[in-house]
Design a protein around this motif. Structure first.
Motif, PDB file in Angstrom:
ATOM      1  N   HIS A 180      -7.819  -1.161  -6.526  1.00 37.49           N
ATOM      2  CA  HIS A 180      -8.437   0.125  -6.257  1.00 37.49           C
ATOM      3  C   HIS A 180      -7.461   1.293  -6.205  1.00 37.49           C
ATOM      4  CE1 HIS A 180     -11.859  -2.366  -5.237  1.00 37.49           C
ATOM      5  NE2 HIS A 180     -12.594  -1.291  -5.061  1.00 37.49           N
ATOM      6  N   VAL A 181      -6.178   0.999  -6.018  1.00 42.33           N
ATOM      7  CA  VAL A 181      -5.217   2.078  -5.820  1.00 42.33           C
ATOM      8  C   VAL A 181      -4.299   2.166  -7.021  1.00 42.33           C
ATOM      9  CG1 VAL A 181      -3.431   3.012  -4.318  1.00 42.33           C
ATOM     10  CG2 VAL A 181      -5.318   1.717  -3.332  1.00 42.33           C
ATOM     11  N   LEU A 201     -11.142   2.926   1.210  1.00 39.75           N
ATOM     12  CA  LEU A 201     -10.201   3.281   0.149  1.00 39.75           C
ATOM     13  C   LEU A 201     -10.758   4.339  -0.798  1.00 39.75           C
ATOM     14  CD1 LEU A 201      -8.692  -0.206  -0.786  1.00 39.75           C
ATOM     15  CD2 LEU A 201      -7.548   1.660   0.415  1.00 39.75           C
ATOM     16  N   THR A 202     -12.062   4.451  -0.867  1.00 43.23           N
ATOM     17  CA  THR A 202     -12.676   5.420  -1.770  1.00 43.23           C
ATOM     18  C   THR A 202     -13.034   6.726  -1.065  1.00 43.23           C
ATOM     19  OG1 THR A 202     -14.907   4.543  -1.379  1.00 43.23           O
ATOM     20  CG2 THR A 202     -13.614   3.554  -3.164  1.00 43.23           C
ATOM     21  N   THR A 255      -3.716   4.716   2.113  1.00 44.60           N
ATOM     22  CA  THR A 255      -4.616   4.876   0.980  1.00 44.60           C
ATOM     23  C   THR A 255      -3.981   5.831  -0.025  1.00 44.60           C
ATOM     24  OG1 THR A 255      -5.874   6.855   1.641  1.00 44.60           O
ATOM     25  CG2 THR A 255      -6.478   4.749   2.680  1.00 44.60           C
ATOM     26  N   ASN A 256      -4.646   5.982  -1.144  1.00 42.27           N
ATOM     27  CA  ASN A 256      -4.148   6.850  -2.201  1.00 42.27           C
ATOM     28  C   ASN A 256      -4.286   8.334  -1.856  1.00 42.27           C
ATOM     29  OD1 ASN A 256      -2.896   6.800  -4.776  1.00 42.27           O
ATOM     30  ND2 ASN A 256      -4.782   7.514  -5.728  1.00 42.27           N
ATOM     31  N   HIS A 257      -4.833   8.625  -0.659  1.00 44.52           N
ATOM     32  CA  HIS A 257      -5.056  10.007  -0.250  1.00 44.52           C
ATOM     33  C   HIS A 257      -4.052  10.472   0.799  1.00 44.52           C
ATOM     34  CE1 HIS A 257      -8.700   9.233  -2.452  1.00 44.52           C
ATOM     35  NE2 HIS A 257      -9.056   8.297  -1.589  1.00 44.52           N
ATOM     36  N   SER A 287       1.145   4.490  -2.810  1.00 47.95           N
ATOM     37  CA  SER A 287       0.632   5.714  -2.204  1.00 47.95           C
ATOM     38  C   SER A 287       1.483   6.928  -2.578  1.00 47.95           C
ATOM     39  CB  SER A 287       0.617   5.568  -0.678  1.00 47.95           C
ATOM     40  OG  SER A 287       1.907   5.858  -0.129  1.00 47.95           O
ATOM     41  N   SER A 342       0.836  -1.206   0.000  1.00 45.13           N
ATOM     42  CA  SER A 342       0.000   0.000   0.000  1.00 45.13           C
ATOM     43  C   SER A 342       0.868   1.253   0.000  1.00 45.13           C
ATOM     44  CB  SER A 342      -0.945  -0.004   1.206  1.00 45.13           C
ATOM     45  OG  SER A 342      -0.267   0.240   2.421  1.00 45.13           O
ATOM     46  N   HIS A 395      -6.751   8.582   5.099  1.00 43.86           N
ATOM     47  CA  HIS A 395      -5.408   8.432   4.544  1.00 43.86           C
ATOM     48  C   HIS A 395      -4.686   7.197   5.082  1.00 43.86           C
ATOM     49  CE1 HIS A 395      -5.361  13.129   4.064  1.00 43.86           C
ATOM     50  NE2 HIS A 395      -6.395  12.547   3.485  1.00 43.86           N
ATOM     51  N   VAL A 427      -6.357  -3.723  -2.775  1.00 44.97           N
ATOM     52  CA  VAL A 427      -5.427  -2.598  -2.865  1.00 44.97           C
ATOM     53  C   VAL A 427      -4.880  -2.494  -4.280  1.00 44.97           C
ATOM     54  CG1 VAL A 427      -3.154  -1.786  -2.135  1.00 44.97           C
ATOM     55  CG2 VAL A 427      -4.821  -2.523  -0.425  1.00 44.97           C
TER      56      VAL A 427
END
Length: 320
Positions: A314-315, A278-279, A141-143, A31, A27, A284, A311
């Motif tokens: 979605h990422v 994740l969305t 997460t991607n944030h 990221s 992850s 984060h 992961v």
């Protein structure tokens, strides 16, 4: 803290958390924090389990034998052997005896204690401005973003606040021990954040360790090892130092970007919860508490492999 501040990531881990670490590392790679140097320290006897990660971009693999003083490492190995032979209940009893009688000494050298020393040693010895500690059971997460840990108004310290009168158990004991060590005046409300991510300012951490050595006329790690077992919290001591002896502006920041899953007994629920998180752009970091000490019988394999696939799906890979 300006935008060109040099930051590193630190993760202490061991055999019991290797599967959680695998998910955390993937992850991280996907990221916005993927460009940060990631220093991972594992118990020396567990190194073979982490060889698969050697050579990963930006990852620096250390062992406790490289990070801890030789005498401390020998006592750590001995403590792990004794703890394994005795089992969790007898180890807990030995720790209680040590707190009351000052004997036996080995409970103070078990992995939970020496991991704390490893974090402090790496964060203070590596050339950086800021060290961000991430446990093995954190999923990024991607944030995630560096602004989570930076401010132009001072050093960032993550915090949650509670009234002192409402506290009990280990949290209150960690806070009392920390305030006593650095002669910090008791405050109310008190900062009860003991999770990760956790941020160390490099300069202030070195100042804190020097303060401990000068005040007690011994090495800082010995000061901490002399604390009663299970009363030591490196995060608590650092927070107390910021509230007391440290002379620097501090931005106490609530970790609104973090979420925690404490009950992972239902794999389907864990997977669905994380997939939803994740969305959510406000989330984060997600901590799925590993319970690797054996207190729970939940099998993480029931959800970790599924989460790895989620992961990946979605990422999208990010540059920093």
């Amino acid at each position: 803290m300006n935008s060109d501040q040099r930051s590193i990531l630190i993760t202490p881990t061991w055999a019991g958390d290797v599967d959680h670490f695998r998910l955390m590392r993937r992850s991280l790679e996907l990221s916005p924090l993927s460009g940060l140097p990631h220093h991972v320290v594992v118990q020396a006897e567990d190194l073979y389990l982490f060889e698969e990660f050697r050579g990963c971009p930006g990852l620096h693999l250390h062992t406790t034998a490289e990070v801890l003083p030789d005498a401390v490492e020998r006592k750590r190995v001995r403590a792990r052997t004794i703890s394994t032979q005795c089992g969790r209940n007898m180890t807990r009893i030995a720790g209680s005896l040590s707190r009351v009688l000052g004997w036996p000494k080995w409970p103070s050298y078990t992995g939970w204690h020496t991991q704390q020393l490893c974090k402090l040693q790496l964060a203070s010895a590596i050339d950086c401005d800021q060290a961000i500690v991430l446990d093995s059971d954190v999923l990024l997460t991607n944030h995630a973003k560096m602004d989570d840990f930076r401010s132009s108004e001072g050093v960032v310290c993550l915090s949650t606040w509670e009234q002192r009168a409402a506290l009990k158990g280990k949290v209150l004991k960690w806070i009392n021990q920390a305030e006593s060590l650095v002669a910090a005046p008791p405050v109310n409300p008190v900062n009860t954040y003991f999770d990760t991510p956790f941020v160390f300012d490099h300069a202030l951490l070195k100042e804190m360790l020097a303060y401990l050595s000068a005040t007690y006329n011994k090495t800082w790690w010995q000061v901490l090892l002399d604390c009663p077992p299970r009363r030591l919290s490196e995060f608590g001591i650092y927070k107390a130092f910021l509230s007391g002896p440290a002379k620097a502006p501090v931005v106490w920041r609530q970790p609104e970007f973090s979420r925690y899953i404490f009950d992972s007994s239902d794999p389907d629920r864990v997977v669905q919860t994380v997939e939803n998180m994740l969305t959510d752009t406000s989330i984060h970091y997600v901590t799925i508490h590993s319970h690797s000490s054996g207190r729970e019988a939940w099998d993480p394999q029931a959800f970790l492999e599924r989460l790895m696939r989620i992961v990946e799906e979605h990422v999208e890979p990010c540059g920093q």
